[in-house]
Each structure stands twice: as structure tokens, then as C-alpha cells.
Write an enzyme that holds these catalytic residues in place. Structure first.
Site, short mmCIF file in Angstrom:
data_model
loop_
_atom_site.label_atom_id
_atom_site.label_comp_id
_atom_site.label_asym_id
_atom_site.label_seq_id
_atom_site.Cartn_x
_atom_site.Cartn_y
_atom_site.Cartn_z
N TRP A 160 0.84 -1.20 0.00
CA TRP A 160 0.00 0.00 0.00
C TRP A 160 0.88 1.25 0.00
O TRP A 160 1.26 1.75 1.06
CB TRP A 160 -0.92 0.00 1.23
CG TRP A 160 -1.95 -1.08 1.17
CD1 TRP A 160 -3.13 -1.04 0.48
CD2 TRP A 160 -1.90 -2.38 1.77
NE1 TRP A 160 -3.80 -2.23 0.62
CE2 TRP A 160 -3.07 -3.07 1.40
CE3 TRP A 160 -0.97 -3.04 2.57
CZ2 TRP A 160 -3.35 -4.36 1.81
CZ3 TRP A 160 -1.24 -4.33 2.98
CH2 TRP A 160 -2.41 -4.99 2.61
N HIS A 180 -6.82 2.02 1.90
CA HIS A 180 -7.91 1.09 1.65
C HIS A 180 -9.01 1.37 2.67
O HIS A 180 -8.82 2.18 3.59
CB HIS A 180 -7.43 -0.38 1.72
CG HIS A 180 -6.63 -0.76 2.94
ND1 HIS A 180 -6.27 -2.04 3.23
CD2 HIS A 180 -6.13 -0.02 3.97
CE1 HIS A 180 -5.58 -2.08 4.36
NE2 HIS A 180 -5.49 -0.86 4.82
N ARG A 206 -3.58 6.14 -3.14
CA ARG A 206 -2.28 5.44 -3.16
C ARG A 206 -1.28 6.21 -3.99
O ARG A 206 -1.64 6.76 -5.04
CB ARG A 206 -2.44 4.02 -3.70
CG ARG A 206 -3.19 3.14 -2.72
CD ARG A 206 -3.13 1.68 -3.08
NE ARG A 206 -4.16 0.98 -2.32
CZ ARG A 206 -4.49 -0.29 -2.48
NH1 ARG A 206 -3.86 -1.02 -3.38
NH2 ARG A 206 -5.45 -0.84 -1.75
N GLN A 220 -13.11 2.16 -2.86
CA GLN A 220 -13.21 0.74 -2.48
C GLN A 220 -14.53 0.54 -1.75
O GLN A 220 -15.13 1.49 -1.24
CB GLN A 220 -12.08 0.33 -1.53
CG GLN A 220 -10.77 0.04 -2.24
CD GLN A 220 -9.75 -0.66 -1.35
OE1 GLN A 220 -9.91 -0.76 -0.13
NE2 GLN A 220 -8.68 -1.13 -1.96
N VAL A 263 -6.23 -11.05 7.18
CA VAL A 263 -7.14 -12.21 7.04
C VAL A 263 -6.33 -13.51 7.03
O VAL A 263 -5.17 -13.52 6.65
CB VAL A 263 -8.00 -12.13 5.75
CG1 VAL A 263 -9.07 -11.08 5.87
CG2 VAL A 263 -7.13 -11.90 4.52
N ALA A 319 -14.14 -10.88 5.76
CA ALA A 319 -14.05 -9.51 5.24
C ALA A 319 -13.66 -9.58 3.77
O ALA A 319 -13.10 -10.57 3.32
CB ALA A 319 -12.99 -8.72 6.01
C1 FA5 Z 1 -6.94 -4.25 -0.40
O1 FA5 Z 1 -6.84 -3.03 -0.43
C2 FA5 Z 1 -7.53 -4.96 0.78
N1 FA5 Z 1 -7.82 -4.00 1.81
C3 FA5 Z 1 -8.77 -5.72 0.35
C4 FA5 Z 1 -9.24 -6.72 1.38
C5 FA5 Z 1 -10.20 -6.35 2.29
C6 FA5 Z 1 -8.68 -7.99 1.43
C7 FA5 Z 1 -10.63 -7.25 3.26
C8 FA5 Z 1 -9.11 -8.89 2.38
C9 FA5 Z 1 -10.07 -8.52 3.27
P1 FA5 Z 1 -6.10 -4.55 -2.83
O2 FA5 Z 1 -4.88 -3.74 -2.68
O3 FA5 Z 1 -6.01 -5.73 -3.70
O4 FA5 Z 1 -6.63 -5.04 -1.42
O5 FA5 Z 1 -7.28 -3.60 -3.35
C10 FA5 Z 1 -8.59 -4.07 -3.42
C11 FA5 Z 1 -9.25 -3.57 -4.71
O6 FA5 Z 1 -9.12 -2.16 -4.79
C12 FA5 Z 1 -8.57 -4.10 -5.97
O7 FA5 Z 1 -9.07 -5.34 -6.33
C13 FA5 Z 1 -8.93 -3.03 -6.98
O8 FA5 Z 1 -10.22 -3.29 -7.48
C14 FA5 Z 1 -8.99 -1.78 -6.15
N2 FA5 Z 1 -7.74 -1.02 -6.31
C15 FA5 Z 1 -6.58 -1.18 -5.68
N3 FA5 Z 1 -5.66 -0.30 -6.09
C16 FA5 Z 1 -6.26 0.47 -7.01
C17 FA5 Z 1 -5.84 1.59 -7.81
N4 FA5 Z 1 -4.63 2.12 -7.71
N5 FA5 Z 1 -6.73 2.13 -8.67
C18 FA5 Z 1 -7.98 1.63 -8.75
N6 FA5 Z 1 -8.45 0.59 -8.03
C19 FA5 Z 1 -7.59 0.01 -7.16
#
Ligand code: FA5
Length: 351
Positions: A160, A180, A206, A220, A263, A319
Site C-alpha cells: 500500500w 484502503h 495510493r 473501495q 485475514v 471480510a
Molecule cells: C486491499 O486493499 C484490501 N484491503 C482488500 C481486502 C479487504 C482484502 C478485506 C481482504 C479482506 P487490494 O490492494 O487488492 O486489497 O485492493 C482491493 C481492490 O481495490 C482491488 O481489487 C482493486 O479493485 C482496487 N484497487 C486497488 N488499487 C487500485 C488503484 N490504484 N486504482 C484503482 N483501483 C484500485
């Protein structure tokens, strides 16, 4: 200079002026008339200037006639002007205003496509008993990381890329733009006794270079369900129902192991490609793999339950976190995430 100014000449200017005035029919013609007769170099003005060369007895007689003529012409000019204005406004009323013409169309505003997709997703989960909750976009390191089982200097922080907004305070805590929506897991559990079933839409940030699937500011939607006896089967069933409602009854889902420190076990969830079912060579949606990843999920880690004050030997939960723009891109065939926030009305009006 010799002058021939006399009564006849003034009468002739007046007669000439009145005749021309009667035929002036527009603002422009009226103005030309005023310049010709009463302007600085107008006929009557020049006549008045030449009074000085008359004998005193003549000057008085001709002078008062000339002044009276000027006054008469001015009065006539004003009354002609009023007549023309009246005719012009009656023209607008009677012939230029067509009540049968269609009115000017007012363009109606619409909800932004991200808002539309967020509402659609939230309403699916609301139908399954989840409540919608929102939380702060400016967050503490403590909630964004530490309470999610990501202590300082933990390598998982690299997942992140973070915008820090202040220096560390004296207790070692630091403010940031949340990366997130997961910090809301801790906030909700700290302030609510179980059972919990919430869905949290909101903006995240981010420090990332943008490309067709990445923005530095995006949304999100977090989901959290905690109760006694919640199992991985509940997670799978809930997310399966969600995928079928959003993408169609025939959708199949796939869960694969993934790692998120908060998780255990962690998974990513994919749906089968609704565009080609994995059959098209070079499919834009699934790159011919047949599967499209839509979210991260997992069973809430016991350390996260414990730090929020829940007893992990009694309560379990699941979650998940998904990106609504990415889901919107899949659902509506949008090729570049940056189009959402370019404010191009032609794009926004398509939804
Ligand atoms: C997370 O941020 C975790 N907090 C998700 C999670 C929650 C996992 C609860 C388990 C339990 P991740 O970095 O993969 O995970 O981001 C989740 C979603 O956010 C991605 O699948 C994507 O759809 C969206 N996302 C992430 N980064 C970006 C970005 N830079 N631009 C647009 N969408 C994004």
C-alpha cells in the site's frame, strides 16, 4: 464670412427635418437624422453658430426662431423614437414569438457512473442484511496498518504505497490518506458489539503511477461480517450471490489463495469471463484466461479481532474489499479507469 441666414432658411431646415423624421423607421435611421440636423455639425447647429454675424436686431428675431425650431425638432425626435420603440416591441409580441416552437431543452444532471455502481453494489449487500457505514479518509497509521496486523516496518506495507500527511506524533502515530477501506474493520468492531454486518464504500488514495487500471485516488467497498460460527462457507456463499446478482445468474466464481495480513486464510475471488467464457483468443476482459479477478477477501485474522476487543475464541468473521471502478469497467466495457475522473461529459452521459 457672409451669411444668408433668414427666416426662410430656418423654416426650410425645419420642414426638411420633419419630412426626413417621418420617414425614419429604425434606431439607426433615427440616429443618422439626429446627427444630420442636431449634431455638432448638423444643419441647425451650423445655422445657430452663424447668428453672430447678423445685425443685433435681426440676430434676436432669427435667434429666437432658430431656438424654437431646435426645441420643436427635438420634441418631434423624441416622439418619433417612442413610436418606433413601441412598434418594435409589438413586432416581437406578434410575429417574432412563435408559441408553437419547442422550448429550449434543459440538460438534466445525472449520478456519476462510480456513484451508480457503488449504489448498485451496496443495494445488493443491503438485500443480504448488511448496513452501509462510512469512515474517515484521513486516517491514522494505527488503524490503516497496526490494528490490521501490519506493524511498523512490516514488509507488507509495501503493498500500500502511502501518502503521509504529517510527521509522527509523540506517541509514534502518524496521519495518512487511507490506502484502503479496511481500517473501518477495526473502527466498527471497537464501537459495536457483535454481530456485525457492514459494507463501507469510500475513497482511498495510493502513491501510485496511474495507468489503465490504476488511479491514485479511487473507491473501495469493504465488507465485514462477524458473529459466532461464521465460516469460510458463509464468505463463499455471500460473495457468490453478490457476483450472480451483479454479473448475471450463470456466473461461476473461483477462489484462490492470496495474502493480506489481516485475514487468514486470504483469497482473491474471480468470476468466469462473461464476455468470452475463456474461449476468445485475445479477450480484452480476461486475457483469454477465462477468469476475471474482482476482489480480495478472507476470514478476519484472530489478531485483528483481538485488537478490536472481540474474543477470537468466540467470534469469527469474514471480510472483503473490492474496487467499484474496476467492477464498473468490467460491467460496462470501459477500457481505461482514468476516464472516470477526466470529467468528459460525453463519457459521463453514456451511463
Ligand atoms: C486491499 O486493499 C484490501 N484491503 C482488500 C481486502 C479487504 C482484502 C478485506 C481482504 C479482506 P487490494 O490492494 O487488492 O486489497 O485492493 C482491493 C481492490 O481495490 C482491488 O481489487 C482493486 O479493485 C482496487 N484497487 C486497488 N488499487 C487500485 C488503484 N490504484 N486504482 C484503482 N483501483 C484500485
Amino acid at each position: 464670412m457672409e451669411t444668408s441666414l433668414n427666416v426662410d432658411e430656418i423654416d426650410s431646415i425645419k420642414a426638411h427635418g420633419l419630412k426626413d423624421l417621418a420617414s425614419a423607421g429604425s434606431d439607426k435611421e433615427l440616429d443618422d437624422w439626429r446627427v444630420k440636423f442636431l449634431g455638432r455639425k448638423g444643419l441647425l447647429t451650423i445655422a445657430l453658430r452663424s447668428l453672430v454675424s447678423l445685425e443685433p436686431s435681426e440676430r434676436q428675431k432669427i435667434g429666437s426662431l432658430a431656438n424654437k425650431t431646435k426645441e420643436d425638432l427635438l420634441n418631434e425626435f423624441q416622439s418619433r423614437k417612442s413610436q418606433i420603440t413601441a412598434v418594435q416591441s409589438s413586432d416581437i409580441d406578434s410575429s417574432h414569438f412563435d408559441v408553437t416552437l419547442p422550448g429550449t431543452k434543459l440538460s438534466l444532471g445525472k449520478l456519476h457512473p462510480t456513484t451508480q455502481i457503488i449504489r448498485e453494489i451496496c443495494s445488493i449487500f443491503e438485500g443480504m442484511g448488511f448496513s452501509v457505514v462510512e469512515g474517515p479518509e484521513i486516517e491514522w497509521d494505527e488503524y490503516n496498518f497496526q490494528k490490521l496486523n501490519i506493524p511498523k516496518n512490516h514488509p507488507a506495507r509495501d503493498m500500500w504505497n502511502t501518502f503521509w500527511v504529517a510527521e509522527e506524533d509523540s506517541s509514534g502515530n502518524q496521519m495518512l490518506l487511507r490506502t484502503h477501506t479496511s481500517p473501518m474493520q477495526a473502527r466498527i468492531m471497537e464501537t459495536n458489539a457483535p454481530p456485525v454486518r457492514v459494507i463501507v464504500p469510500g475513497k482511498c488514495y495510493r502513491y501510485e503511477a496511474t495507468d489503465a487500471t490504476h488511479e491514485s485516488q479511487f473507491y473501495q467497498i469493504e465488507g465485514l461480517a462477524v458473529d459466532k460460527n461464521i465460516t469460510f462457507a458463509n464468505l463463499k456463499g455471500t460473495l457468490y450471490q453478490f457476483a450472480r446478482q451483479l454479473f448475471g445468474e450463470n456466473r461461476r466464481v473461483r477462489f484462490r489463495c492470496d495474502y493480506f495480513p489481516f485475514v487468514e486464510p486470504g483469497v482473491d475471488m474471480s468470476i468466469d469471463c462473461f464476455a468470452c467464457q475463456g474461449k476468445a483468443v485475445g479477450c480484452r476482459i480476461c486475457a483469454s484466461t477465462g477468469w476475471v479477478e474482482i476482489m480480495g477477501a478472507g476470514m478476519v485474522h484472530p489478531a485483528v479481532l483481538e485488537s478490536a476487543g472481540y474474543d477470537p475464541s468466540v467470534y469469527t468473521g469474514f471480510a472483503f474489499g473490492l474496487g467499484p471502478e474496476r467492477i464498473g469497467m468490467l460491467k460496462y466495457g470501459i477500457e481505461d479507469i482514468r476516464m472516470f475522473y477526466e470529467n468528459d461529459c460525453r463519457f459521463l452521459e453514456m451511463f
